[in-house]
Enzyme design. Structure first.
Site, short mmCIF file in Angstrom:
data_model
loop_
_atom_site.label_atom_id
_atom_site.label_comp_id
_atom_site.label_asym_id
_atom_site.label_seq_id
_atom_site.Cartn_x
_atom_site.Cartn_y
_atom_site.Cartn_z
N GLU A 98 -18.05 -13.76 6.50
CA GLU A 98 -17.68 -12.43 7.18
C GLU A 98 -18.09 -11.12 6.70
OE1 GLU A 98 -15.23 -12.33 10.00
OE2 GLU A 98 -16.37 -10.59 10.00
N GLY A 137 -19.04 -5.12 6.99
CA GLY A 137 -17.97 -4.73 5.84
C GLY A 137 -16.68 -5.41 6.17
N ILE A 175 -14.92 -5.20 9.01
CA ILE A 175 -14.67 -5.50 10.49
C ILE A 175 -14.76 -7.23 10.65
CG2 ILE A 175 -15.23 -4.92 12.72
CD1 ILE A 175 -16.90 -2.51 11.79
N LYS A 208 -28.37 -7.99 9.48
CA LYS A 208 -27.33 -8.06 9.92
C LYS A 208 -27.11 -8.53 11.32
CE LYS A 208 -25.15 -4.80 6.84
NZ LYS A 208 -25.04 -3.62 6.67
N GLY A 215 -18.78 -0.54 1.26
CA GLY A 215 -17.79 0.13 0.34
C GLY A 215 -16.91 -1.12 -0.42
N1 HSE Z 1 -25.85 -0.62 2.64
C1 HSE Z 1 -25.04 -1.05 3.68
C2 HSE Z 1 -24.71 0.06 4.71
C3 HSE Z 1 -23.73 -1.63 3.00
O1 HSE Z 1 -25.07 1.21 4.28
O2 HSE Z 1 -24.16 -0.31 5.62
C4 HSE Z 1 -23.05 -2.74 3.56
O3 HSE Z 1 -23.88 -3.54 4.16
#
Ligand code: HSE
Length: 436
Positions: free
Chosen positions: A129, A134, A136, A205, A302
């Site tokens: 997940e 992050g 969500i 992603k 984060g």
């Molecule tokens: N470096 C990624 C971002 C962190 O800025 O979204 C989370 O995957």
């Protein structure tokens, strides 16, 4: 009821968040689960740096094997990042029938079939997940909430760092470097910020989201990926004047059997639901054939937001262990069944900016080349006029084939009608605007 033990491998930013949540929210998690979820081990090569959280020394180790080999620890969290040794640790733990929770999108995007295969074939199971968006719950939404739908499209802002940079450039007029430095200071950027800026992180992603959404394996190398380093303040300004904002969008669409998957800077109308998603926030706009449009929004990076998703997977797995559920009943399609549309065939309207000498015949020459490549111009603006210097000429095109746009821009770049390579930003109108 007996506790379920968790071992964490990787005590960095997200690892520290997971440890903090497991220790500080232990009571609330236990109340919801009906039994304790206990932090049993934390492994990292560096166990001396202060992470801002007190961990009993007896839990700390520099040996990941103490987590993977311990038969009393059924749940392993992999947060070391990178491909190796993360892949080996994950496979070892899955092979022992353990549940493995990871936030490692690069690992999943590169080894999707191997890892999901190991999870489905072995006794263990894989939770990821935290790998997209992050905190969500987008993986859960695709796997469970939207399971009855054929997913038609995904439009995502799924890299917080690039969204932060574009937002600060656009709203404060910051230059690219300053905005990036700020994102790094705030802990949003990857260890290699190149992955954020060049679109690689968003492509990792998108590979995960599109593979799940379209029941296929979307290979990372088939995702067209372009980052934000070519975006200048002038393009953000002109976009605003034209009623658009520029976002690094991850786009996936299913058209018939074929799947489209791409990551690139995109102009979206300012009334689009994704247009107001600023700074480090992420949002994923998913359209399903039954549900219609849905929007998920939240912090995509984060320590604690990502830890929130990791612990959610742990809780689900702990529940499944207690109820004797074993591996997840959710089946992930591992075969690469659906062809991916080559980028050259994709059609989009485009914003194109030329820097040209201000003299008669330039516009005619440029539009002549575009016409020969069957690119239809929707509007033209020319900005400013200074004796002797180049002026920006901006053209908005109707929907055009990528291959034609590239060929036309190459031809124009090779002529005396421009003083710099043209800048092209694809436009997504796609009827997804809010009703305002
Ligand atoms: N470096 C990624 C971002 C962190 O800025 O979204 C989370 O995957």
């Amino acid at each position: 009821m007996h506790e379920v033990k968790v071992g964490v491998i990787g005590f960095g930013t997200v690892g520290a968040g997971v440890v903090r949540l497991l220790l500080q929210n232990r009571a609330v998690i236990e109340k919801r689960l009906g039994f304790p979820l206990t932090l049993a081990k934390v492994a990292d090569l560096d166990v001396t740096t202060d992470r801002g959280i007190q961990v009993p020394a007896s839990l700390l180790t520099t040996d990941a094997g103490e987590v993977i080999e311990d038969p009393d620890i059924p749940l392993v969290v992999e947060l070391i990042g990178g491909l190796e040794p993360a892949r080996t640790f994950t496979l070892q733990a899955l092979g022992k029938g353990k549940g493995v929770v990871t936030a490692n999108k690069a690992l999943l995007a590169h080894h999707w079939q191997e890892l999901c295969g190991a999870s489905q074939e072995g006794g263990g199971r894989l939770g990821f997940e935290a790998s997209v968006g992050g905190g969500i719950p987008v993986i859960r939404a695709l796997r469970e909430g939207l399971v009855a739908n054929r997913i038609e499209s995904i439009h995502g802002i799924i890299n917080g760092t690039s969204n932060y940079i574009l937002t600060r450039m656009s709203e404060e007029g910051l230059d690219f470097e300053t905005a990036l430095r700020r994102a790094q200071e705030m802990g949003y950027a990857e260890a290699d910020p190149g992955l954020d800026i060049d679109g690689g992180d968003a492509a990792h992603k998108l590979a995960i989201l599109a593979s799940l959404a379209f029941d296929t394996c979307v290979p990372l190398e088939k995702i067209y990926t372009e980052g934000i380093s070519g975006i200048s303040l002038i393009d953000l300004e002109i976009a605003r004047e034209l009623g658009y904002v520029v976002k690094l969008l991850a786009v996936a669409k299913a058209g018939g059997e074929r799947v489209e998957a791409r990551v690139h800077p995109t102009m979206i109308p300012k009334g689009h639901l994704l247009a107001t998603v600023g700074d480090v926030f992420n949002a994923i706009y998913i359209r399903g054939d039954a549900v219609g449009p849905t929007l998920l929004y939240g912090l995509g990076a984060g320590s604690l937001p990502t830890a929130s998703a990791v612990v959610a997977d742990l809780v689900e797995m702990a529940r499944s262990i207690r109820t004797g559920g074993g591996p997840s009943p959710f089946r992930i399609t591992l075969e690469e069944e659906r062809p991916i549309v080559p980028m050259e065939e994709v059609r989009c309207p485009c914003y194109i900016r030329f820097m040209s000498p201000d003299r008669p015949g330039i516009l005619a020459a440029i539009s002549g080349v575009l016409a020969r490549h069957e690119i239809s111009i929707a509007s033209v603006i020319q900005r400013g006029r200074e004796a002797g210097s180049a002026v920006p000429i901006v053209m908005m095109t109707h929907s055009a084939r990528e291959a034609s746009v590239r060929a036309a821009l190459d031809e124009i770049a090779g002529r005396q009608v421009v003083t710099a390579p043209p800048v092209c930003i694809r436009v997504e109108e796609s009827g997804e605007e809010s009703s305002e």
